[in-house]
Structure formats: structure tokens, C-alpha cells
Design a protein around this motif. Structure first.
Motif, PDB file in Angstrom:
ATOM      1  N   TRP A 179      26.592 -36.693 -22.902  1.00  0.00           N
ATOM      2  CA  TRP A 179      25.885 -35.625 -22.727  1.00  0.00           C
ATOM      3  C   TRP A 179      26.684 -35.428 -21.261  1.00  0.00           C
ATOM      4  CZ3 TRP A 179      22.471 -33.185 -19.949  1.00  0.00           C
ATOM      5  CH2 TRP A 179      22.356 -31.709 -19.999  1.00  0.00           C
ATOM      6  N   LEU A 180      25.409 -35.276 -20.336  1.00  0.00           N
ATOM      7  CA  LEU A 180      26.084 -35.679 -19.299  1.00  0.00           C
ATOM      8  C   LEU A 180      27.582 -34.945 -17.651  1.00  0.00           C
ATOM      9  CD1 LEU A 180      23.598 -34.890 -16.897  1.00  0.00           C
ATOM     10  CD2 LEU A 180      23.881 -37.097 -15.880  1.00  0.00           C
ATOM     11  N   VAL A 181      27.866 -36.170 -18.327  1.00  0.00           N
ATOM     12  CA  VAL A 181      29.317 -35.943 -17.944  1.00  0.00           C
ATOM     13  C   VAL A 181      29.892 -35.013 -17.606  1.00  0.00           C
ATOM     14  CG1 VAL A 181      31.319 -37.163 -16.586  1.00  0.00           C
ATOM     15  CG2 VAL A 181      28.836 -38.679 -16.908  1.00  0.00           C
ATOM     16  N   SER A 182      30.111 -34.974 -19.600  1.00  0.00           N
ATOM     17  CA  SER A 182      30.151 -33.839 -20.091  1.00  0.00           C
ATOM     18  C   SER A 182      30.047 -32.629 -19.853  1.00  0.00           C
ATOM     19  CB  SER A 182      30.840 -34.288 -21.526  1.00  0.00           C
ATOM     20  OG  SER A 182      31.519 -33.034 -22.453  1.00  0.00           O
ATOM     21  N   ALA A 183      28.873 -32.342 -19.484  1.00  0.00           N
ATOM     22  CA  ALA A 183      28.560 -30.810 -19.442  1.00  0.00           C
ATOM     23  C   ALA A 183      28.619 -30.846 -17.886  1.00  0.00           C
ATOM     24  CB  ALA A 183      26.666 -31.920 -19.363  1.00  0.00           C
ATOM     25  N   LEU A 184      28.668 -31.617 -16.751  1.00  0.00           N
ATOM     26  CA  LEU A 184      29.312 -31.495 -15.994  1.00  0.00           C
ATOM     27  C   LEU A 184      30.633 -30.564 -15.472  1.00  0.00           C
ATOM     28  CD1 LEU A 184      29.105 -32.000 -12.435  1.00  0.00           C
ATOM     29  CD2 LEU A 184      29.862 -34.131 -13.107  1.00  0.00           C
ATOM     30  N   TRP A 185      31.780 -31.479 -16.684  1.00  0.00           N
ATOM     31  CA  TRP A 185      33.022 -30.861 -16.074  1.00  0.00           C
ATOM     32  C   TRP A 185      33.334 -29.478 -16.300  1.00  0.00           C
ATOM     33  CZ3 TRP A 185      36.408 -32.247 -13.184  1.00  0.00           C
ATOM     34  CH2 TRP A 185      38.062 -32.199 -13.747  1.00  0.00           C
ATOM     35  N   TYR A 186      32.665 -29.701 -17.859  1.00  0.00           N
ATOM     36  CA  TYR A 186      32.846 -28.141 -18.735  1.00  0.00           C
ATOM     37  C   TYR A 186      32.381 -26.950 -17.892  1.00  0.00           C
ATOM     38  CZ  TYR A 186      31.968 -24.108 -21.704  1.00  0.00           C
ATOM     39  OH  TYR A 186      32.375 -23.017 -22.813  1.00  0.00           O
ATOM     40  N   ALA A 187      31.123 -27.519 -17.521  1.00  0.00           N
ATOM     41  CA  ALA A 187      30.751 -26.510 -16.171  1.00  0.00           C
ATOM     42  C   ALA A 187      30.672 -25.988 -14.982  1.00  0.00           C
ATOM     43  CB  ALA A 187      28.940 -26.802 -15.629  1.00  0.00           C
ATOM     44  N   LEU A 188      31.692 -27.199 -14.637  1.00  0.00           N
ATOM     45  CA  LEU A 188      32.940 -26.735 -13.427  1.00  0.00           C
ATOM     46  C   LEU A 188      33.900 -26.085 -13.550  1.00  0.00           C
ATOM     47  CD1 LEU A 188      33.386 -27.737 -10.197  1.00  0.00           C
ATOM     48  CD2 LEU A 188      34.185 -29.730 -10.958  1.00  0.00           C
ATOM     49  N   SER A 237      36.334 -32.137 -22.139  1.00  0.00           N
ATOM     50  CA  SER A 237      34.478 -32.606 -21.604  1.00  0.00           C
ATOM     51  C   SER A 237      34.157 -33.294 -23.059  1.00  0.00           C
ATOM     52  CB  SER A 237      34.055 -31.292 -21.921  1.00  0.00           C
ATOM     53  OG  SER A 237      34.208 -30.391 -20.401  1.00  0.00           O
ATOM     54  N   ALA A 238      35.328 -32.670 -23.872  1.00  0.00           N
ATOM     55  CA  ALA A 238      34.802 -33.456 -25.268  1.00  0.00           C
ATOM     56  C   ALA A 238      35.758 -34.626 -24.953  1.00  0.00           C
ATOM     57  CB  ALA A 238      35.381 -32.679 -26.488  1.00  0.00           C
ATOM     58  N   LEU A 239      36.506 -35.463 -24.369  1.00  0.00           N
ATOM     59  CA  LEU A 239      37.213 -36.608 -24.154  1.00  0.00           C
ATOM     60  C   LEU A 239      36.554 -36.718 -23.498  1.00  0.00           C
ATOM     61  CD1 LEU A 239      40.859 -34.933 -24.192  1.00  0.00           C
ATOM     62  CD2 LEU A 239      40.205 -36.620 -25.604  1.00  0.00           C
ATOM     63  N   ILE A 240      36.234 -36.306 -22.400  1.00  0.00           N
ATOM     64  CA  ILE A 240      35.129 -37.529 -21.046  1.00  0.00           C
ATOM     65  C   ILE A 240      33.730 -37.879 -22.207  1.00  0.00           C
ATOM     66  CG2 ILE A 240      33.436 -37.375 -19.725  1.00  0.00           C
ATOM     67  CD1 ILE A 240      35.288 -34.884 -18.298  1.00  0.00           C
ATOM     68  N   ALA A 241      33.318 -36.902 -23.472  1.00  0.00           N
ATOM     69  CA  ALA A 241      32.139 -38.017 -24.211  1.00  0.00           C
ATOM     70  C   ALA A 241      32.310 -38.813 -24.903  1.00  0.00           C
ATOM     71  CB  ALA A 241      31.133 -36.938 -25.003  1.00  0.00           C
ATOM     72  N   PHE A 242      33.427 -38.967 -25.327  1.00  0.00           N
ATOM     73  CA  PHE A 242      34.409 -39.484 -26.080  1.00  0.00           C
ATOM     74  C   PHE A 242      34.330 -41.186 -25.206  1.00  0.00           C
ATOM     75  CE2 PHE A 242      38.498 -41.857 -27.146  1.00  0.00           C
ATOM     76  CZ  PHE A 242      38.427 -42.364 -28.992  1.00  0.00           C
ATOM     77  N   LEU A 243      35.435 -40.759 -24.579  1.00  0.00           N
ATOM     78  CA  LEU A 243      35.738 -42.200 -23.709  1.00  0.00           C
ATOM     79  C   LEU A 243      34.069 -42.836 -22.812  1.00  0.00           C
ATOM     80  CD1 LEU A 243      38.598 -40.362 -21.666  1.00  0.00           C
ATOM     81  CD2 LEU A 243      38.599 -42.209 -22.553  1.00  0.00           C
ATOM     82  N   ILE A 244      33.193 -41.941 -22.522  1.00  0.00           N
ATOM     83  CA  ILE A 244      32.196 -42.691 -22.485  1.00  0.00           C
ATOM     84  C   ILE A 244      31.513 -43.364 -23.364  1.00  0.00           C
ATOM     85  CG2 ILE A 244      29.502 -42.456 -21.319  1.00  0.00           C
ATOM     86  CD1 ILE A 244      30.448 -40.099 -19.282  1.00  0.00           C
ATOM     87  N   ALA A 245      31.572 -43.059 -24.426  1.00  0.00           N
ATOM     88  CA  ALA A 245      30.334 -43.142 -25.849  1.00  0.00           C
ATOM     89  C   ALA A 245      30.996 -44.478 -26.376  1.00  0.00           C
ATOM     90  CB  ALA A 245      30.625 -42.566 -26.840  1.00  0.00           C
ATOM     91  N   THR A 246      32.402 -44.874 -25.853  1.00  0.00           N
ATOM     92  CA  THR A 246      33.355 -45.900 -26.722  1.00  0.00           C
ATOM     93  C   THR A 246      33.692 -47.008 -25.878  1.00  0.00           C
ATOM     94  OG1 THR A 246      35.062 -44.793 -26.656  1.00  0.00           O
ATOM     95  CG2 THR A 246      33.915 -44.677 -28.735  1.00  0.00           C
ATOM     96  N   ASP A 247      33.588 -47.412 -24.678  1.00  0.00           N
ATOM     97  CA  ASP A 247      33.866 -47.998 -23.929  1.00  0.00           C
ATOM     98  C   ASP A 247      32.453 -49.406 -23.727  1.00  0.00           C
ATOM     99  OD1 ASP A 247      33.831 -49.260 -20.594  1.00  0.00           O
ATOM    100  OD2 ASP A 247      35.633 -47.678 -21.391  1.00  0.00           O
ATOM    101  N   GLY A 248      32.719 -50.257 -23.375  1.00  0.00           N
ATOM    102  CA  GLY A 248      31.665 -51.441 -23.661  1.00  0.00           C
ATOM    103  C   GLY A 248      31.181 -51.552 -22.598  1.00  0.00           C
TER     104      GLY A 248
END
Length: 411
Positions: free
Chosen positions: A101-110, A117-128
């Protein structure tokens, strides 16, 4: 009032992308949470950090070459669940989940860009690599959280507000690992853009004070007789250790190799008599990893072209913050001569994923179905390499061969 997406945001592609991103989040959360106690023994640097955390709880003298905050946080999990696999890992899991959530929220706030922002959450959530660090009692996921939390606090800092929250979080970042100091570069950029650069510089005393308090707390728990002398001695010993370290490691990797993902750290490798293997590594999603490296290079070329050829001011470009963050978190490692590992790239990788998401969102507005297909490939690759991230997923000897695209990933 009925809402309509303007082209190319026609309803089918948006619906499919929403489902895909939601599925990715569910997969990432499940991969982090399921069977967190596996394995029941310590892996890699769990032989240090949870052990140090338990020693702090027992008031046993501890010397670690990193400041104590990460161990304090891990100790909180041990207090709740005991000196067990779940106890060692529950706090890194919590910080790993919050980081999605945090990195996604950072980009949305910026930028107020919901899609990126949704894509960032997806990429972090699924990365090994983020999954692995959410499932182990290690500190790099905790460091990652505090670095990006500091940036988010800066973005949300109001013009009329003092920078106490930003300065405190920066001090806490340094109290996990010194390498968190890299965040000061994008922080300074954001402060300059917000016309609060002088206030930011002045607030650094508070960051230093917070750091000293945390280190002092570690020395107090260690029951040193002279607290101020203990703080000074610890910092001197830690600095000397890092400067003089000459040890090698079979899963070390040179700094320049990190963007090409040539040598992850092997955390678990259990082979059965029939050749089947259970393993855990810091291998990221190769398709995402390589895409993010290309996105970083492409962004540098793009901004150089905008500035040199088109004579456009780039200081306010959305890519400036993540590019500065990536450079600050990655390039200084070229000056480090001690043994280093792929996980040292994790903060820089977070910025690289922001850059990749920026371009995916931009291209989606031109060719949404192609971006949807690419995100689908990312999710397929994440599932394919999931056995490398979770540890409990068994692979046959033949399946392992098929997964090892680059020999140095494992051997």
C-alpha cells in the motif's frame, strides 16, 4: 450519474485490468501469509537478527553491525508468538504487507495517478524478492518500508506544517540500516519542490537525535555503564567493521549485476532423495525486473532528450523523484568494496518499479490491450517463479531445470 471512461478507457479493458490487478494482490498476500512458519529453522541471516532480538529481550549483551531498530521490531513478534518461525517473521510480514500500500500511496499522493498507483501495488505484491523478505526474519523489508514512509510523509507535509514527522521517520530509517541514508536525495528534491528545503536541512538535527536515541536505547538494554560512551563506541565499532570487512560469500554479487538479476541469494535449498527440491531465493520476477531496468534506462534517455534537444525544463517531471531515488540507492554501491548482495538493490528496485508503472500507465492510455497482456505475462511469470519465493512449494528436478533460466541463479 453514470460514469463513462474516455477512450481508450473503454469498459472491457478497464474491467479486465481491474480483475487482473486484484488477482495479483490476492496472490501476493496469500504467498506472504500462507505457512509463515516454514521452515521451522533459521535461514540465512535469521541466524543473526532474530537471535539478536531475543538477546535484547533477555538483556543479553548484543553487538550487531546495524543499528537496533530492526531487531526491536522483530523482538515485538517474538514477544507475541515466542522464539518460533512465526515469531521471527510476523513483523517483517506486517511491514511487507504495508509496503504494498505504502509505495502505491506515495505515488498517488505525488501525482494523483490512480492507474500507475494500482500498478505499483500489483508489481510489489507479486514480486518474489518482496515476498521472500516478507516471509523471513530479515531487516531489508523493514528498511524499505521506512524509506518510502519518509518520502510519503514529505509529500503529504503541508506548507504550514513543521517537518517533525519527516525528520523522525528519517531518523528511524537510519536506525534500521545506515544505507537508508540514500533516501535523503529524493527527500531533498521533494523539499526543494515544496519550497521547504531550508526547513528540511534544519530538521536534520531531529533525525540525528532520533537515531542517537534508538542506538542509545539499544545500549541501555545492553546495560552499558556509560550510555554516552556506549553510543560512541558502538558507532565506531560498526564503522570499523564495515570498512574492514573482507569476507566473501558464494551468493554475493557485484553491484553492477543487480539490474540484470544475475545472482540472487539462496535462502533455502532442501533436496529430497528423489531429486525434488524446496528452495527460497531473493529472485525477483525476471520479466518485471528486466522491464524495470529498461524503464530506468529509457527514462534517463527520455529526460536527457527533453532537456538537451527540446530545451524543456525537467526539474518538475514526475520521473525526477524516482530516478533520483534509484540513483542514490544504487550508484554509491560502486564505491563499496566489501561483500555485497542482490538484496542491497531492494530500495533502488522499489524506485525502478515506480518508473515502470509510470510508463505502463502512460502506454495504457494509448494501447490498453497490449499493457493488459503484458501485466498478464507478469502475473504468469510471478506464479511460475513462486516456488523460488515461498520455500514450501516443491519442484521436481526437471521442473527446477526449467525454472533456472540463468545458471548462476542457483548453481
Amino acid at each position: 450519474m453514470k460514469r463513462h471512461f474516455s477512450p481508450p478507457f473503454d469498459r472491457p479493458v478497464v474491467r479486465w485490468l481491474t480483475l487482473l490487478l486484484g488477482l495479483g494482490l490476492l496472490v501476493g498476500i496469500f504467498a506472504r501469509v500462507f505457512w509463515l512458519s516454514y521452515p521451522g529453522v533459521r535461514v540465512f541471516d535469521e541466524v543473526y537478527f532474530p537471535v539478536f532480538a531475543q538477546q535484547y529481550l533477555n538483556h543479553v549483551d548484543v553487538f550487531d553491525v546495524h543499528p537496533p531498530l530492526g531487531k526491536f521490531i522483530i523482538a515485538g513478534g517474538i514477544l507475541l508468538f515466542g522464539d518460533t518461525g512465526v515469531g521471527w517473521r510476523i513483523m517483517p510480514l506486517l511491514f511487507g504487507l504495508l509496503s504494498i500500500w505504502l509505495v502505491s500511496a506515495l505515488w498517488y499522493a505525488l501525482t494523483k495517478d490512480r492507474l500507475a498507483s494500482a500498478l505499483i501495488a500489483f508489481l510489489i505484491a507479486t514480486d518474489g524478492i518482496f515476498i521472500a523478505y516478507s516471509r523471513t526474519g530479515l531487516m531489508d523489508g523493514i528498511l524499505f518500508f521506512f524509506m518510502f514512509a519518509t518520502l510519503l510523509a514529505m509529500v503529504r507535509n503541508k506548507r504550514e506544517m513543521p517537518m517533525l514527522g519527516v525528520a523522525t521517520l528519517l531518523g528511524l530509517t537510519l536506525s534500521v540500516k545506515w544505507v537508508g541514508l540514500a533516501v535523503i536525495v529524493p527527500l531533498a528534491y521533494l523539499a526543494y519542490k515544496k519550497e521547504k528545503f531550508n526547513e528540511f536541512l534544519i530538521s536534520l538535527w531531529l533525525s540525528f537525535a532520533v537515531y542517537l536515541v534508538v542506538v542509545g536505547l539499544g545500549e541501555w538494554v545492553d546495560r552499558v555503564p556509560d550510555l554516552l560512551q556506549g553510543i560512541y563506541d558502538w558507532n565506531l565499532q560498526a564503522a570499523r567493521y564495515h570498512a574492514a570487512l573482507t569476507d566473501t560469500h558464494p551468493y554475493a554479487s557485484p553491484w553492477w549485476s543487480w539490474p540484470i538479476l544475475s545472482r540472487p541469494v539462496l535462502l533455502i535449498y532442501d533436496a529430497a532423495p528423489d531429486g525434488a527440491v524446496q528452495l527460497m531465493t531473493t529472485l525477483g520476477n525476471p520479466l518485471v525486473w528486466w522491464s524495470s531496468s529498461l524503464a530506468v534506462v529509457g527514462s534517463i534517455v527520455h529526460l536527457a532528450y527533453e532537456r538537451v534537444v527540446r530545451k524543456v525544463k525537467i526539474s518538475g517531471h514526475p520521473l525526477m523523484m524516482p530516478l533520483l531515488g534509484w540513483a542514490a540507492a544504487f550508484l554509491p554501491w560502486a564505491l563499496v568494496h566489501r561483500v555485497v548482495f542482490l538484496y542491497h538493490y531492494v530500495p533502488a528496485y522499489g524506485f525502478a518499479l515506480i518508473i515502470l508503472a509510470y510508463w505502463l500507465a502512460k502506454f495504457f492510455r494509448r494501447d490498453p490491450w497490449t499493457v493488459l497482456a503484458l501485466c498478464g505475462l507478469y502475473l504468469i511469470a510471478s506464479m511460475y517463479f513462486m516456488p523460488f519465493a515461498v520455500g514450501w512449494w516443491q519442484l521436481s528436478a526437471e521442473a527446477l531445470k526449467q525454472h533456472v533460466w540463468i545458471h548462476h541463479w542457483i548453481y
